[in-house]
Design a protein around this motif. Structure first.
Motif, PDB file in Angstrom:
ATOM      1  N   GLU A  76     -19.104   2.108  71.197  1.00 39.53           N
ATOM      2  CA  GLU A  76     -19.192   3.384  71.886  1.00 39.53           C
ATOM      3  C   GLU A  76     -19.569   4.524  70.935  1.00 39.53           C
ATOM      4  N   TYR A 115     -14.503   6.753  81.149  1.00 40.79           N
ATOM      5  CA  TYR A 115     -15.595   6.038  80.484  1.00 40.79           C
ATOM      6  C   TYR A 115     -16.887   6.080  81.311  1.00 40.79           C
ATOM      7  N   ALA A 130     -19.816   2.016  77.199  1.00 40.00           N
ATOM      8  CA  ALA A 130     -18.944   2.788  78.091  1.00 40.00           C
ATOM      9  C   ALA A 130     -19.009   2.266  79.520  1.00 40.00           C
ATOM     10  N   SER A 159     -15.778   1.011  81.506  1.00 37.10           N
ATOM     11  CA  SER A 159     -15.445   1.559  82.818  1.00 37.10           C
ATOM     12  C   SER A 159     -15.209   0.438  83.831  1.00 37.10           C
ATOM     13  N   ILE A 168     -18.507   9.212  80.254  1.00 33.07           N
ATOM     14  CA  ILE A 168     -19.142   9.057  78.936  1.00 33.07           C
ATOM     15  C   ILE A 168     -20.478   8.325  79.071  1.00 33.07           C
ATOM     16  N   ALA A 169     -20.498   7.273  79.890  1.00 31.18           N
ATOM     17  CA  ALA A 169     -21.736   6.507  80.070  1.00 31.18           C
ATOM     18  C   ALA A 169     -22.808   7.357  80.734  1.00 31.18           C
ATOM     19  N   SER A 183     -24.156   9.942  78.276  1.00 35.98           N
ATOM     20  CA  SER A 183     -25.007   9.347  77.237  1.00 35.98           C
ATOM     21  C   SER A 183     -26.377   8.984  77.777  1.00 35.98           C
ATOM     22  N   LYS A 204     -15.259  -0.445  72.159  1.00 37.22           N
ATOM     23  CA  LYS A 204     -14.915   0.874  71.639  1.00 37.22           C
ATOM     24  C   LYS A 204     -15.605   1.174  70.317  1.00 37.22           C
ATOM     25  N   LYS A 233     -24.165   3.315  73.320  1.00 35.08           N
ATOM     26  CA  LYS A 233     -22.957   4.000  73.759  1.00 35.08           C
ATOM     27  C   LYS A 233     -22.826   3.955  75.276  1.00 35.08           C
ATOM     28  N   SER A 234     -23.940   4.161  75.969  1.00 41.24           N
ATOM     29  CA  SER A 234     -23.917   4.129  77.430  1.00 41.24           C
ATOM     30  C   SER A 234     -23.579   2.729  77.937  1.00 41.24           C
TER      31      SER A 234
END
Length: 821
Positions: free
Chosen positions: A442, A472, A453, A457, A475-476, A479, A439, A449-450
């Protein structure tokens, strides 16, 4: 003619100075106009000289030749001009050094001026060389030997090692013939040593790549021992390589050192490579201290990535923490010699931008990228290796490595080390620490970040928290849209929610971004299988099989699809391949037994069921099938041991006790077994029926007591049926569950009616007449495939795993009645 001949005047031979002051009229240029001979020469000297002799064929032979040293009676020319070298009036005329161009004998005969000889026509052809001459044979042989060597090298580069060796042998045979012929024609000094060296070296190389090490060593020895080959000692390094492949480390080190002595000190690169080979040999021999000395010398002379990485491994092997840190720092300090700025356009000049775009992906750029990737791999591997041991805890070790990396040219690797730290926490099952680190990562740049995440996930997906996993995964993907792992995780969350079409789209996009993403291809096959698009699923798994040749899961899925397509022969063939990869898998063996049973091949089915039982004797389905098989073949004693094992595994299931009692009844020893079963299961109607019948046949007093119990249970059964009938709403059947029923696989709801029918048929197939469970009809023995270990063993994701649920059986089929609670 005599008028042009001037005779020398008679002088007094005693007077030494006589004629000294006499004037020679030849040099009188004032009288040239009156000189008839000179004027005649001028008029006739256009491109040719006047004849100096009479046109009489015999004159040139009989006349004495006048020279400056010989005859005193030299003749003058026919026109009165003295001949070259003639003595006239006591003075010798100097000889002409260069003859004038074009003055030949043919010119005297009236031929045209032709100084280049063009009128003579083309030159005659050169005399043809004889093909049978020794020189021609030698040249032809040399050409053939060179061609064979080239063909051998070409075949070796194309991977045809056998053909390359054959060509090398042919070249060696012809080269020996060439040497013998050359020795017969010329001296030994004229032998082509370069050709001999190339033939022998190629032959030794081909022996080596074909793993014919003894022949290769013998050929190298021939080259090395020949003093006529200069710099042949370096080939001892190749001999050392062969000994290293043979694990003869002492001889390998010996030859490496001999080759090192042959290399001059100015050739530093070659010496460094030989030192690296020596270090690798010491590592494989387990002599880490000697390997450390070699690599320390290399890092002090010419540091490189491989030497630094190997030095770190050696210090890790000997357990020296401080030296591990120093070696890791030396590894990071090795310069990459890559200029990234040249790929960034400094201005808006169109020409400069075009040049920059052209070199962004050229061969040099690719080599630089490979070198950088190799450096990052060495650094990451070294950090993961030493981080758990250089400090008191692996977290502190990772922190030290991260700080060192941040202070170097590999700053971007610090985040990757943090991710590896989180993965290490996962391996230690410390999920909270792993989630906390991920986190934090992230919140960094898009790439990190990818990755963070994506891992988050996956963590939530394995924890069955599909909402967090989907969040998540989004988010990945946002990103890094081209992250195949993120797209695969997103597809998994959609797959878990049952939206198979959308999941297939995510998997396809992951494959478009990375065609080597085998997870996405595997999941597409599972998705198509869920959608009942079996042909497309089969294509996906066959493509995956071409990539992963020995993957048991892929082979099993192909067999499963063929089974769903009702092609048991192909399913059996692919399951046989699974057995060849994992020969001790009990589930695959039981599946093979099931398929052979459906095909009617009882002997093959028994073989695979028995093998499955031998590797895993706790599979209740296999035990049940084997017991029924021995009953069908009337081997009661062997059937008893399987049903007794089943009763131990499921002590609350009365049917196993009844099966044991039925087997004992065939041998006349069933009464005690039925009594024991009645004590354990006093409410079982079938057991009481058998007891009543047996006691009545034997004339025992217990028959009346068992009959009263049976009557009471039957009456209670009627009461229970009336209660159930009154509670029904007319739309459904009984949904009650009996005690001790086996549940199905978690997460899957399968109807067990078909299984109940097969089981009841199997139980009714027991021998006997007019008795429950022992119908004389010949029914097939059946068993279903089950995963006895559940989630503890990794199995293909969509393999059909069904378990017999006795609670769904009809009471009138089994006669297993219970009292109401």
């Amino acid at each position: 003619m005599m008028q042009n001949v001037h005779l020398a005047p008679e002088t007094d031979e005693d007077d030494l100075y006589s004629g000294y002051n006499d004037y020679n009229p030849i040099y009188d240029i004032e009288e040239l106009e009156n000189d008839a001979a000179f004027q005649q020469a001028v008029r006739t000297s256009h491109g040719r000289r006047p004849p100096i002799t009479a046109k009489i064929s015999s004159t040139a032979v009989t006349r004495p030749i006048a020279t400056g040293y010989g005859s005193k009676t030299s003749l003058a020319s026919s026109i009165g001009r003295p001949m070259t070298g003639a003595i006239q009036d006591g003075v010798t005329r100097p000889m002409t050094a260069v003859r004038a161009a074009g003055f030949t004998k043919t010119a005297l005969r009236g031929s045209a001026f032709d100084p280049l000889g063009q009128s003579r026509g083309p030159a005659p052809p050169l005399e043809a060389k004889k093909k049978d001459s020794p020189e021609e044979k030698i040249k032809q042989l040399e050409k053939e030997v060179n061609e064979l060597v080239e063909e051998s090298c070409t075949a070796s580069s194309c991977g045809d090692l056998k053909l390359a060796l054959e060509k090398a042998k042919d070249a060696g045979r012809k080269e020996r013939v060439l040497v013998r012929q050359r020795e017969q024609v010329t001296t030994p000094e004229n032998i082509n040593l370069d050709l001999t060296y190339s033939v022998l070296f190629n032959l030794a190389s081909q022996y080596s790549v074909n793993e014919m090490y003894a022949e290769a060593l013998n050929t190298y020895q021939v080259i090395v021992k020949n003093k006529m080959f200069s710099n042949a000692g370096i080939l001892k390094m190749n001999m050392g390589n062969i000994y290293l492949k043979q694990r003869n480390y002492s001889k390998a080190i010996k030859f490496y050192r001999m080759a090192l002595d042959q290399v001059p000190s100015v050739n530093k690169q070659m010496r460094i490579k030989i030192m690296q080979n020596i270090g690798v040999t010491f590592i494989q021999a387990g002599q880490y201290s000697d390997a450390i000395n070699s690599y320390e010398h290399i890092m002090s002379m010419a540091p490189n990535l491989k030497a630094g990485y190997n030095l770190t491994i050696c210090y890790f092997a000997v357990g020296d923490r401080e030296k591990m840190k120093k070696a890791f720092q030396k590894l990071i300090a090795v310069p990459l010699e890559i200029d990234e700025d040249k790929y960034i356009s400094p201005s808006d000049d169109p020409h400069t931008n075009l040049v920059t775009e052209a070199i962004k992906n050229d061969h040099l750029r690719q080599m630089e990228c490979e070198r950088k990737a190799m450096a990052e791999k060495y650094i990451m591997t070294s950090a993961k290796l030493i981080a758990p041991v250089i400090e008191t805890s692996f977290a502190a070790g990772y922190d030290w490595c991260v700080e060192v990396v941040k202070a170097s040219q590999y700053v971007e690797l610090a985040n990757d080390l943090e991710i590896n730290k989180a993965v290490t926490y996962l391996r230690q099952k410390d999920y909270n620490q792993a989630v906390e680190i991920l986190k934090v990562l992230e919140k960094k740049d898009s790439r990190v970040k990818s990755a963070a995440a994506t891992n988050l996930s996956a963590l939530y997906y394995m924890g069955k928290d599909f909402a967090q996993a989907s969040s998540y995964a989004d988010i990945a993907v946002n990103s890094d849209r081209y992250n195949p792992a993120a797209l695969t995780n997103k597809g998994n969350t959609v797959f878990a929610n049952g939206d198979y079409e959308k999941a297939a789209e995510f998997y396809k996009e992951a494959l478009r971004n990375d065609s080597s993403c085998t997870e996405a291809l595997y999941n597409i096959g599972l998705t198509y299988e869920k959608l009942n698009r079996l042909d497309e699923a089969l294509d996906c798994f066959l493509k995956l099989h071409a990539i992963l040749r020995n993957s048991a899961e892929v082979l099993y899925q192909i067999a499963n699809i063929y089974e769903l397509m009702e092609n048991p022969s192909q399913a059996i063939e692919w399951l046989m391949q699974v057995v060849s990869v994992v020969p001790t898998d009990p589930q695959v063996l039981s599946k093979l037994g099931e398929l052979y049973d459906h095909e009617g091949d009882k002997s093959q089915a028994f073989q695979y069921y028995y093998e499955s039982y031998r590797y895993f004797p706790c599979n209740i389905e296999v035990i049940e099938w084997l017991g029924a098989y021995y009953i069908d073949t009337q081997f009661w004693e062997k059937a008893i041991q399987y049903f007794e094992r089943a009763s131990l595994m499921q002590p609350t299931q009365v049917k196993w006790q009844l099966m044991v009692a039925s087997c004992f009844r065939r041998s006349g020893k069933s009464l005690d077994t039925y009594k024991d079963t009645h004590r354990k299961f006093p409410e079982n109607v079938e057991c009481l029926r058998f007891l009543v019948r047996l006691c009545t046949d034997l004339g025992l007093k217990d028959a009346q007591e068992y009959a009263r119990k049976l009557k009471r249970l039957e009456k209670m059964k009627e009461i229970r049926e009336q209660r159930i009938k009154s509670g029904r709403d007319g739309s459904g059947g009984s949904c009650g569950k009996r005690e001790g029923s086996a549940s199905g696989d978690s997460g899957q709801n399968y109807s067990a009616s078909s299984k109940g029918e097969r089981l009841s048929a199997r139980l009714r197939a027991l021998p006997g007449t007019n008795e429950p469970y022992e119908s004389s009809s010949n029914k097939e023995i059946d068993a279903s495939y089950v995963d006895p270990l559940g989630p503890q063993i990794e199995r293909p994701k969509t393999a059909a795993k069904k378990r017999i649920d006795e609670d769904d059986f009809a009471d009138e089929e089994l006669g297993d009645d219970l009292l109401p609670e």
